[in-house]
Design a protein around this motif. Structure first.
Motif, short mmCIF file in Angstrom:
data_model
loop_
_atom_site.label_atom_id
_atom_site.label_comp_id
_atom_site.label_asym_id
_atom_site.label_seq_id
_atom_site.Cartn_x
_atom_site.Cartn_y
_atom_site.Cartn_z
N UNK A 1 0.84 -1.18 0.00
CA UNK A 1 0.00 0.00 0.00
C UNK A 1 0.88 1.23 0.00
N UNK A 2 0.55 2.14 -0.86
CA UNK A 2 1.31 3.39 -0.94
C UNK A 2 0.45 4.51 -0.36
N UNK A 3 0.96 5.13 0.71
CA UNK A 3 0.24 6.27 1.29
C UNK A 3 1.08 7.52 1.08
N UNK A 4 0.39 8.61 0.86
CA UNK A 4 1.09 9.86 0.63
C UNK A 4 0.77 10.84 1.75
N UNK A 58 1.36 0.59 8.85
CA UNK A 58 1.41 0.01 7.50
C UNK A 58 1.53 -1.50 7.57
N UNK A 59 2.38 -1.96 8.48
CA UNK A 59 2.59 -3.40 8.60
C UNK A 59 1.34 -4.10 9.13
N UNK A 60 0.70 -3.51 10.12
CA UNK A 60 -0.55 -4.08 10.65
C UNK A 60 -1.62 -4.08 9.56
N UNK A 61 -1.73 -2.98 8.83
CA UNK A 61 -2.70 -2.88 7.73
C UNK A 61 -2.42 -3.98 6.70
N UNK A 62 -1.15 -4.16 6.37
CA UNK A 62 -0.76 -5.18 5.40
C UNK A 62 -1.19 -6.57 5.88
N UNK A 63 -0.91 -6.87 7.14
CA UNK A 63 -1.25 -8.19 7.66
C UNK A 63 -2.76 -8.42 7.71
N UNK A 64 -3.48 -7.45 8.24
CA UNK A 64 -4.92 -7.63 8.48
C UNK A 64 -5.75 -7.42 7.22
N UNK A 65 -5.51 -6.33 6.51
CA UNK A 65 -6.37 -5.99 5.38
C UNK A 65 -5.93 -6.64 4.07
N UNK A 67 -3.35 -9.24 3.65
CA UNK A 67 -3.06 -10.68 3.71
C UNK A 67 -4.16 -11.47 4.40
N UNK A 68 -5.11 -10.79 5.03
CA UNK A 68 -6.26 -11.47 5.60
C UNK A 68 -6.03 -12.14 6.95
N UNK A 69 -5.02 -11.70 7.69
CA UNK A 69 -4.78 -12.26 9.01
C UNK A 69 -5.91 -11.86 9.95
N UNK A 70 -6.23 -12.72 10.91
CA UNK A 70 -7.11 -12.31 11.99
C UNK A 70 -6.29 -11.43 12.93
N UNK A 71 -6.94 -10.74 13.84
CA UNK A 71 -6.19 -9.91 14.78
C UNK A 71 -5.26 -10.76 15.63
N UNK A 72 -5.74 -11.91 16.09
CA UNK A 72 -4.90 -12.79 16.89
C UNK A 72 -3.72 -13.32 16.07
N UNK A 73 -4.00 -13.67 14.82
CA UNK A 73 -2.92 -14.14 13.94
C UNK A 73 -1.88 -13.08 13.70
N UNK A 85 10.50 -9.63 10.29
CA UNK A 85 9.32 -9.37 9.47
C UNK A 85 9.19 -7.88 9.15
N UNK A 86 9.43 -7.04 10.14
CA UNK A 86 9.34 -5.60 9.92
C UNK A 86 10.41 -5.12 8.95
N UNK A 87 11.63 -5.64 9.07
CA UNK A 87 12.68 -5.20 8.15
C UNK A 87 12.38 -5.66 6.73
N UNK A 88 11.89 -6.88 6.57
CA UNK A 88 11.50 -7.36 5.24
C UNK A 88 10.38 -6.51 4.66
N UNK A 89 9.42 -6.17 5.50
CA UNK A 89 8.30 -5.35 5.04
C UNK A 89 8.78 -3.97 4.62
#
Length: 109
Positions: A1-4, A58-65, A67-73, A85-89
């Motif tokens: 996701x690109x945010x400006x 951004x990373x939380x958005x990526x995981x949840x929105x 990639x479809x992770x649940x909040x617990x996941x 994971x954060x550095x790769x992201x």
């Protein structure tokens, strides 16, 4: 996701919500759910997000929105491979920014 967003030290919750195209209530909810989010609050109690907070969002958005992770996941994923994971992201985000800029250049040619 690109945010400006313009380069600033702090962003209001409204600016962040508009950039991610979500409600402010979702940002507040994620703040409660994820320990990684710690926006500063001013004397009035207004949240002020730093660029570091935006990276985490951004990373939380990526995981949840995306990639479809649940909040617990997403919480488990963040705890297990937090630094790697954060550095790769972040690397992927930078490459996407370069791609976005190249597409803009191509359109102007």
């Amino acid at each position: 996701m690109h945010i400006e967003l313009p380069e600033k030290r702090y962003y209001s919750i409204g600016e962040v919500a508009r950039a991610f195209k979500v409600n402010t209530s979702l940002i507040r909810f994620w703040e409660k759910e994820f320990d990684i989010l710690k926006p500063k609050k001013n004397a009035k109690g207004n949240r002020k997000f730093t660029p570091e907070d935006l990276k985490h969002l951004k990373y939380i958005y990526h995981l949840v929105k995306e990639r479809g992770f649940t909040l617990e996941g997403a919480k488990i994923h963040l705890k297990e491979d937090k630094k790697e994971a954060l550095s790769n992201f972040e690397i992927i985000e930078k490459l996407e920014q370069v791609k976005h800029q190249l597409i803009k250049i191509k359109q102007h040619l």
